[in-house]
Scaffold this motif. Structure first.
Motif, PDB file in Angstrom:
ATOM      1  N   SER A  70     -64.805 -51.357  -4.347  1.00  0.00           N
ATOM      2  CA  SER A  70     -65.252 -52.084  -3.153  1.00  0.00           C
ATOM      3  C   SER A  70     -64.225 -52.059  -2.035  1.00  0.00           C
ATOM      4  O   SER A  70     -63.131 -52.614  -2.167  1.00  0.00           O
ATOM      5  CB  SER A  70     -65.563 -53.545  -3.515  1.00  0.00           C
ATOM      6  OG  SER A  70     -65.844 -54.292  -2.345  1.00  0.00           O
ATOM      7  N   ILE A  71     -64.586 -51.433  -0.910  1.00  0.00           N
ATOM      8  CA  ILE A  71     -63.642 -51.410   0.206  1.00  0.00           C
ATOM      9  C   ILE A  71     -63.556 -52.776   0.886  1.00  0.00           C
ATOM     10  O   ILE A  71     -62.561 -53.076   1.544  1.00  0.00           O
ATOM     11  CB  ILE A  71     -63.964 -50.295   1.212  1.00  0.00           C
ATOM     12  CG1 ILE A  71     -65.375 -50.426   1.790  1.00  0.00           C
ATOM     13  CG2 ILE A  71     -63.796 -48.934   0.570  1.00  0.00           C
ATOM     14  CD1 ILE A  71     -65.693 -49.348   2.821  1.00  0.00           C
ATOM     15  N   ASP A  72     -64.567 -53.613   0.711  1.00  0.00           N
ATOM     16  CA  ASP A  72     -64.471 -54.990   1.213  1.00  0.00           C
ATOM     17  C   ASP A  72     -63.405 -55.753   0.430  1.00  0.00           C
ATOM     18  O   ASP A  72     -62.616 -56.515   1.004  1.00  0.00           O
ATOM     19  CB  ASP A  72     -65.819 -55.709   1.082  1.00  0.00           C
ATOM     20  CG  ASP A  72     -66.845 -55.215   2.086  1.00  0.00           C
ATOM     21  OD1 ASP A  72     -66.449 -54.581   3.086  1.00  0.00           O
ATOM     22  OD2 ASP A  72     -68.049 -55.469   1.870  1.00  0.00           O
ATOM     23  N   TYR A  73     -63.398 -55.541  -0.881  1.00  0.00           N
ATOM     24  CA  TYR A  73     -62.397 -56.200  -1.730  1.00  0.00           C
ATOM     25  C   TYR A  73     -60.989 -55.781  -1.335  1.00  0.00           C
ATOM     26  O   TYR A  73     -60.088 -56.623  -1.190  1.00  0.00           O
ATOM     27  CB  TYR A  73     -62.658 -55.852  -3.205  1.00  0.00           C
ATOM     28  CG  TYR A  73     -61.615 -56.396  -4.155  1.00  0.00           C
ATOM     29  CD1 TYR A  73     -61.655 -57.718  -4.577  1.00  0.00           C
ATOM     30  CD2 TYR A  73     -60.587 -55.568  -4.630  1.00  0.00           C
ATOM     31  CE1 TYR A  73     -60.694 -58.218  -5.457  1.00  0.00           C
ATOM     32  CE2 TYR A  73     -59.622 -56.056  -5.506  1.00  0.00           C
ATOM     33  CZ  TYR A  73     -59.689 -57.383  -5.906  1.00  0.00           C
ATOM     34  OH  TYR A  73     -58.726 -57.880  -6.771  1.00  0.00           O
ATOM     35  N   TRP A  74     -60.779 -54.474  -1.120  1.00  0.00           N
ATOM     36  CA  TRP A  74     -59.430 -53.988  -0.799  1.00  0.00           C
ATOM     37  C   TRP A  74     -59.016 -54.361   0.621  1.00  0.00           C
ATOM     38  O   TRP A  74     -57.832 -54.575   0.889  1.00  0.00           O
ATOM     39  CB  TRP A  74     -59.340 -52.480  -1.025  1.00  0.00           C
ATOM     40  CG  TRP A  74     -59.432 -52.154  -2.486  1.00  0.00           C
ATOM     41  CD1 TRP A  74     -60.388 -51.421  -3.113  1.00  0.00           C
ATOM     42  CD2 TRP A  74     -58.544 -52.620  -3.512  1.00  0.00           C
ATOM     43  NE1 TRP A  74     -60.163 -51.390  -4.471  1.00  0.00           N
ATOM     44  CE2 TRP A  74     -59.028 -52.102  -4.740  1.00  0.00           C
ATOM     45  CE3 TRP A  74     -57.396 -53.402  -3.519  1.00  0.00           C
ATOM     46  CZ2 TRP A  74     -58.391 -52.369  -5.958  1.00  0.00           C
ATOM     47  CZ3 TRP A  74     -56.764 -53.659  -4.741  1.00  0.00           C
ATOM     48  CH2 TRP A  74     -57.260 -53.152  -5.933  1.00  0.00           C
ATOM     49  N   THR A  75     -59.972 -54.472   1.509  1.00  0.00           N
ATOM     50  CA  THR A  75     -59.655 -54.948   2.861  1.00  0.00           C
ATOM     51  C   THR A  75     -59.095 -56.367   2.786  1.00  0.00           C
ATOM     52  O   THR A  75     -58.102 -56.700   3.449  1.00  0.00           O
ATOM     53  CB  THR A  75     -60.920 -54.933   3.744  1.00  0.00           C
ATOM     54  OG1 THR A  75     -61.321 -53.574   3.940  1.00  0.00           O
ATOM     55  CG2 THR A  75     -60.653 -55.566   5.103  1.00  0.00           C
ATOM     56  N   GLU A  76     -59.700 -57.194   1.953  1.00  0.00           N
ATOM     57  CA  GLU A  76     -59.260 -58.582   1.799  1.00  0.00           C
ATOM     58  C   GLU A  76     -57.920 -58.661   1.044  1.00  0.00           C
ATOM     59  O   GLU A  76     -57.000 -59.381   1.453  1.00  0.00           O
ATOM     60  CB  GLU A  76     -60.326 -59.378   1.046  1.00  0.00           C
ATOM     61  CG  GLU A  76     -59.927 -60.817   0.710  1.00  0.00           C
ATOM     62  CD  GLU A  76     -59.644 -61.662   1.936  1.00  0.00           C
ATOM     63  OE1 GLU A  76     -58.839 -62.613   1.825  1.00  0.00           O
ATOM     64  OE2 GLU A  76     -60.222 -61.393   3.006  1.00  0.00           O
ATOM     65  N   GLN A  77     -57.793 -57.918  -0.035  1.00  0.00           N
ATOM     66  CA  GLN A  77     -56.591 -57.974  -0.866  1.00  0.00           C
ATOM     67  C   GLN A  77     -55.349 -57.445  -0.155  1.00  0.00           C
ATOM     68  O   GLN A  77     -54.266 -58.025  -0.250  1.00  0.00           O
ATOM     69  CB  GLN A  77     -56.799 -57.177  -2.152  1.00  0.00           C
ATOM     70  CG  GLN A  77     -57.731 -57.836  -3.160  1.00  0.00           C
ATOM     71  CD  GLN A  77     -57.142 -59.093  -3.752  1.00  0.00           C
ATOM     72  OE1 GLN A  77     -56.037 -59.092  -4.299  1.00  0.00           O
ATOM     73  NE2 GLN A  77     -57.890 -60.186  -3.658  1.00  0.00           N
ATOM     74  N   LEU A  78     -55.513 -56.348   0.566  1.00  0.00           N
ATOM     75  CA  LEU A  78     -54.363 -55.667   1.170  1.00  0.00           C
ATOM     76  C   LEU A  78     -54.167 -56.004   2.646  1.00  0.00           C
ATOM     77  O   LEU A  78     -53.157 -55.618   3.234  1.00  0.00           O
ATOM     78  CB  LEU A  78     -54.533 -54.150   1.010  1.00  0.00           C
ATOM     79  CG  LEU A  78     -54.674 -53.639  -0.437  1.00  0.00           C
ATOM     80  CD1 LEU A  78     -55.000 -52.159  -0.446  1.00  0.00           C
ATOM     81  CD2 LEU A  78     -53.394 -53.908  -1.236  1.00  0.00           C
ATOM     82  N   LYS A  79     -55.162 -56.698   3.221  1.00  0.00           N
ATOM     83  CA  LYS A  79     -55.116 -57.020   4.655  1.00  0.00           C
ATOM     84  C   LYS A  79     -55.013 -55.748   5.496  1.00  0.00           C
ATOM     85  O   LYS A  79     -54.278 -55.667   6.475  1.00  0.00           O
ATOM     86  CB  LYS A  79     -53.942 -57.962   4.971  1.00  0.00           C
ATOM     87  CG  LYS A  79     -53.878 -59.197   4.092  1.00  0.00           C
ATOM     88  CD  LYS A  79     -55.179 -59.995   4.144  1.00  0.00           C
ATOM     89  CE  LYS A  79     -55.092 -61.227   3.229  1.00  0.00           C
ATOM     90  NZ  LYS A  79     -56.402 -61.932   3.091  1.00  0.00           N
ATOM     91  N   ILE A  80     -55.781 -54.738   5.068  1.00  0.00           N
ATOM     92  CA  ILE A  80     -55.874 -53.465   5.769  1.00  0.00           C
ATOM     93  C   ILE A  80     -57.354 -53.209   6.053  1.00  0.00           C
ATOM     94  O   ILE A  80     -58.202 -53.439   5.189  1.00  0.00           O
ATOM     95  CB  ILE A  80     -55.307 -52.304   4.919  1.00  0.00           C
ATOM     96  CG1 ILE A  80     -53.813 -52.500   4.634  1.00  0.00           C
ATOM     97  CG2 ILE A  80     -55.546 -50.958   5.592  1.00  0.00           C
ATOM     98  CD1 ILE A  80     -53.244 -51.500   3.630  1.00  0.00           C
ATOM     99  N   ASP A  81     -57.675 -52.724   7.237  1.00  0.00           N
ATOM    100  CA  ASP A  81     -59.049 -52.380   7.570  1.00  0.00           C
ATOM    101  C   ASP A  81     -59.375 -51.048   6.890  1.00  0.00           C
ATOM    102  O   ASP A  81     -59.185 -49.971   7.465  1.00  0.00           O
ATOM    103  CB  ASP A  81     -59.219 -52.276   9.086  1.00  0.00           C
ATOM    104  CG  ASP A  81     -60.669 -52.048   9.504  1.00  0.00           C
ATOM    105  OD1 ASP A  81     -61.489 -51.663   8.644  1.00  0.00           O
ATOM    106  OD2 ASP A  81     -60.968 -52.235  10.692  1.00  0.00           O
ATOM    107  N   ILE A  82     -59.834 -51.129   5.650  1.00  0.00           N
ATOM    108  CA  ILE A  82     -60.060 -49.929   4.849  1.00  0.00           C
ATOM    109  C   ILE A  82     -61.111 -48.999   5.457  1.00  0.00           C
ATOM    110  O   ILE A  82     -60.892 -47.781   5.529  1.00  0.00           O
ATOM    111  CB  ILE A  82     -60.426 -50.299   3.398  1.00  0.00           C
ATOM    112  CG1 ILE A  82     -59.302 -51.114   2.740  1.00  0.00           C
ATOM    113  CG2 ILE A  82     -60.712 -49.039   2.579  1.00  0.00           C
ATOM    114  CD1 ILE A  82     -57.975 -50.383   2.609  1.00  0.00           C
ATOM    115  N   PRO A  83     -62.258 -49.506   5.929  1.00  0.00           N
ATOM    116  CA  PRO A  83     -63.228 -48.582   6.540  1.00  0.00           C
ATOM    117  C   PRO A  83     -62.652 -47.803   7.714  1.00  0.00           C
ATOM    118  O   PRO A  83     -62.861 -46.584   7.829  1.00  0.00           O
ATOM    119  CB  PRO A  83     -64.358 -49.515   6.983  1.00  0.00           C
ATOM    120  CG  PRO A  83     -64.270 -50.678   6.055  1.00  0.00           C
ATOM    121  CD  PRO A  83     -62.801 -50.884   5.829  1.00  0.00           C
ATOM    122  N   SER A  84     -61.907 -48.488   8.596  1.00  0.00           N
ATOM    123  CA  SER A  84     -61.322 -47.797   9.755  1.00  0.00           C
ATOM    124  C   SER A  84     -60.278 -46.779   9.323  1.00  0.00           C
ATOM    125  O   SER A  84     -60.203 -45.673   9.876  1.00  0.00           O
ATOM    126  CB  SER A  84     -60.682 -48.818  10.706  1.00  0.00           C
ATOM    127  OG  SER A  84     -61.669 -49.641  11.293  1.00  0.00           O
TER     128      SER A  84
END
Length: 227
Positions: A70-84
């Motif tokens: 889940s890129i939503d999960y990793w965006t939240e965990q790492l505080k990185i905009d994974i989709p971008s």
């Protein structure tokens, strides 16, 4: 296990994985093992070595679950905009050898083609945008997130059959993940083929359980008979 051509006359439905099967896994390995750690190191002002250690530990905690994909999960965990971040390097996404020709041949034989991936719907959308042609060949693109189970989780293939009926005895699954293939076997899918080299930059995998495809031309239906 010795490779053999799938028995196409006995198969109606062909299920494909995406990353490492249709697409070269080198993109995902680069993204998760190089680009994310580099980005995390920059954001948190730490060394790349420390960043990689932290990120790998987080990966290991959820590997094999939907959170891992889940890129939503990793965006939240790492505080990185994974989709971008992913969109910034889409040019690195590449198709594995002879995929387009293989899909075309299966279409001509009127095989039912389904894409079944653990990729998050947002990731799937990004890759579809980059390689529209191959995805147009499929009856449906199915993300495991819509079923609330990863493909390697018990019950996934039974749940899939309930919403997208298929005959396990006349279905082939082509997937680079051995855990996924093992779970599909438990749930009685008859024809299971793996991928020898999911990442073209890395050493190929070995399996005594499943035939491993090196190049899709190995699977082409017989030119003379159509099968």
């Amino acid at each position: 296990m010795k490779f053999k051509t799938p028995p196409w006359t006995e198969i109606d439905t062909v299920m494909f994985d995406m990353d490492g099967t249709l697409l070269d896994l080198q993109f995902d390995n680069y993204f998760f093992l190089e680009l994310i750690p580099e980005t995390y190191a920059e954001i948190n002002s730490i060394s790349k070595e420390e960043s990689l250690s932290i990120v790998k530990k987080l990966y290991q905690e959820v590997q094999g679950t939907l959170k891992w994909y889940s890129i939503d999960y990793w965006t939240e965990q790492l505080k990185i905009d994974i989709p971008s971040l992913k969109r910034s390097v889409v040019s690195k996404i590449s198709i594995r050898p002879n995929v387009e020709l293989f899909l075309s041949k299966l279409q001509k034989l009127n095989k039912r083609l389904l894409l079944v991936t653990n990729a998050h719907p947002k990731t799937l959308s990004i890759k579809v945008e980059q390689h529209t042609g191959i995805f147009d060949c499929f009856e449906q693109l199915i993300s495991s997130h819509t079923l609330m189970l990863a493909k390697e989780n018990p019950g996934f293939w039974t749940r899939l059959k309930a919403i997208k009926p298929y005959d396990p005895n006349r279905t082939i699954l082509i997937d680079d993940s051995l855990p996924v293939l093992r779970q599909a076997k438990i749930e009685h899918l008859k024809y299971l083929w793996g991928i020898k080299t999911p990442d073209s930059r890395r050493k190929g995998q070995i399996s005594c359980e499943f035939p491993l495809i090196d190049d899709f031309k190995q699977c082409f239906p017989n030119q003379a008979t159509g099968f």
